[in-house]
Design a protein around this motif. Structure first.
Motif, PDB file in Angstrom:
ATOM      1  N   UNK A 155       0.802  -1.229   0.000  1.00 49.22           N
ATOM      2  CA  UNK A 155       0.000   0.000   0.000  1.00 49.22           C
ATOM      3  C   UNK A 155       0.832   1.275   0.000  1.00 49.22           C
ATOM      4  N   UNK A 156       2.141   1.171   0.154  1.00 46.64           N
ATOM      5  CA  UNK A 156       3.008   2.355   0.211  1.00 46.64           C
ATOM      6  C   UNK A 156       3.946   2.337  -0.987  1.00 46.64           C
ATOM      7  N   UNK A 157       3.878   3.401  -1.787  1.00 47.02           N
ATOM      8  CA  UNK A 157       4.736   3.494  -2.973  1.00 47.02           C
ATOM      9  C   UNK A 157       5.846   4.518  -2.808  1.00 47.02           C
ATOM     10  N   UNK A 158       5.671   5.472  -1.892  1.00 43.11           N
ATOM     11  CA  UNK A 158       6.663   6.543  -1.773  1.00 43.11           C
ATOM     12  C   UNK A 158       6.780   6.990  -0.323  1.00 43.11           C
ATOM     13  N   UNK A 159       8.024   7.235   0.097  1.00 45.97           N
ATOM     14  CA  UNK A 159       8.321   7.628   1.475  1.00 45.97           C
ATOM     15  C   UNK A 159       9.305   8.787   1.458  1.00 45.97           C
ATOM     16  N   UNK A 160       9.041   9.792   2.284  1.00 42.72           N
ATOM     17  CA  UNK A 160       9.951  10.917   2.469  1.00 42.72           C
ATOM     18  C   UNK A 160      10.394  10.936   3.929  1.00 42.72           C
TER      19      UNK A 160
END
Length: 284
Positions: A117-122
């Protein structure tokens, strides 16, 4: 005691433990055994059964003991620190990762249990890269960006990504967290400085003397970073994204107020293993 006795494993550990205890180091015998293992690569089980073994290079062991007695953190002596499921390399350029910060990873997994469910993290203020890399290790489809204002710190985070086979999914950028970022993210993580300036001298001596002050100093009330970061979150989060931030003891109300004033919803206040409220989960 003969010179041979002086260099026996058990004698070395006992003298080291006594010196560390006199220097005010807690759990001195345990620390002495860790330093022995660092020097000789011999684990506790070996130490317990080979107390009479004659050891070479006792000056190297003595140097580690002296440095630890002076307050140098064990993680800087060994150059390694475990965080989540990762083995990280740490240097005095980076804050030492702590178990309390794993609260943020636990909160992320609780709110996003689907590992697809997570495609991008900062990660804002990435330091060693521990938070970003822990998140990427749990979400195999995600790509992450870590921002830090120090080039040497960013280099260390890149190295840790490579050490944990995550370099192809992580990018580290030298910038300030107030600089523009032209992207939106499913997840934003941050462990910013939150110690009030006047409280820093009262921290443990190994923290004050050895860890980077810029990673600790949160300004007069400890909240400077949150006043910079939180108002930017609505422009950085995807519509259903989450931001998870760590803060200091007793700061939860102030951080939550800054979030609400910025148009964000407080989803959860998260306790660490000691029951101390340690992190906040925010959404649009």
């Amino acid at each position: 005691m003969t010179p041979a006795d002086d260099s026996r494993a058990g004698a070395l550990i006992s003298r080291a433990a006594a010196y560390l205890a006199e220097s005010g180091i807690d759990q001195a015998r345990r620390e002495a055994r860790l330093l022995f293992e660092l020097t000789y690569g011999r684990e506790v089980s070996w130490q317990l059964t080979h107390a009479d073994e004659i050891m070479p290079d006792t000056e190297l062991f003595a140097d580690f003991v002296r440095r630890r007695g002076a307050g140098e953190p064990m993680a800087y002596l060994s150059g390694r620190k475990g965080f989540w499921t990762l083995d990280l390399e740490v240097t005095p350029d980076t804050l030492i990762p702590r178990g309390d910060t794993e609260t943020l990873v636990e909160a992320l997994l609780r709110h996003r249990p689907d590992r697809q469910s997570v495609a991008s993290v900062l990660d804002l203020g990435t330091g060693s890269g521990c938070l970003l890399l822990a998140a990427l290790s749990e979400y195999p489809q995600a790509f992450g960006v870590g921002i830090d204002r120090a080039e040497r710190t960013a280099q260390q985070a890149r190295k840790n990504a490579a050490l944990n086979d995550l370099a192809s999914r992580a990018d580290f950028v030298v910038a300030d967290w107030s600089d523009p970022v032209n992207a939106r993210f499913d997840v934003i993580l941050s462990n910013p400085p939150y110690i009030p300036k006047d409280d820093i001298p009262d921290l443990m001596k190994d923290v004050v003397a050895y860890e980077p002050g810029a990673a600790l100093d949160g300004g007069d009330d400890g909240l400077d970073a949150y006043r910079q970061i939180i108002p930017r979150l609505p422009d950085l989060l995807e519509p259903h994204g989450l931001a998870i931030l760590e803060f200091g003891i007793g700061q939860e109300k102030d951080v939550a107020d800054i979030a609400r004033q910025s148009g964000l919803s407080v989803v959860e206040l998260c306790p660490d293993l000691a029951g101390i409220i340690r992190a906040i989960v925010l959404s649009l």
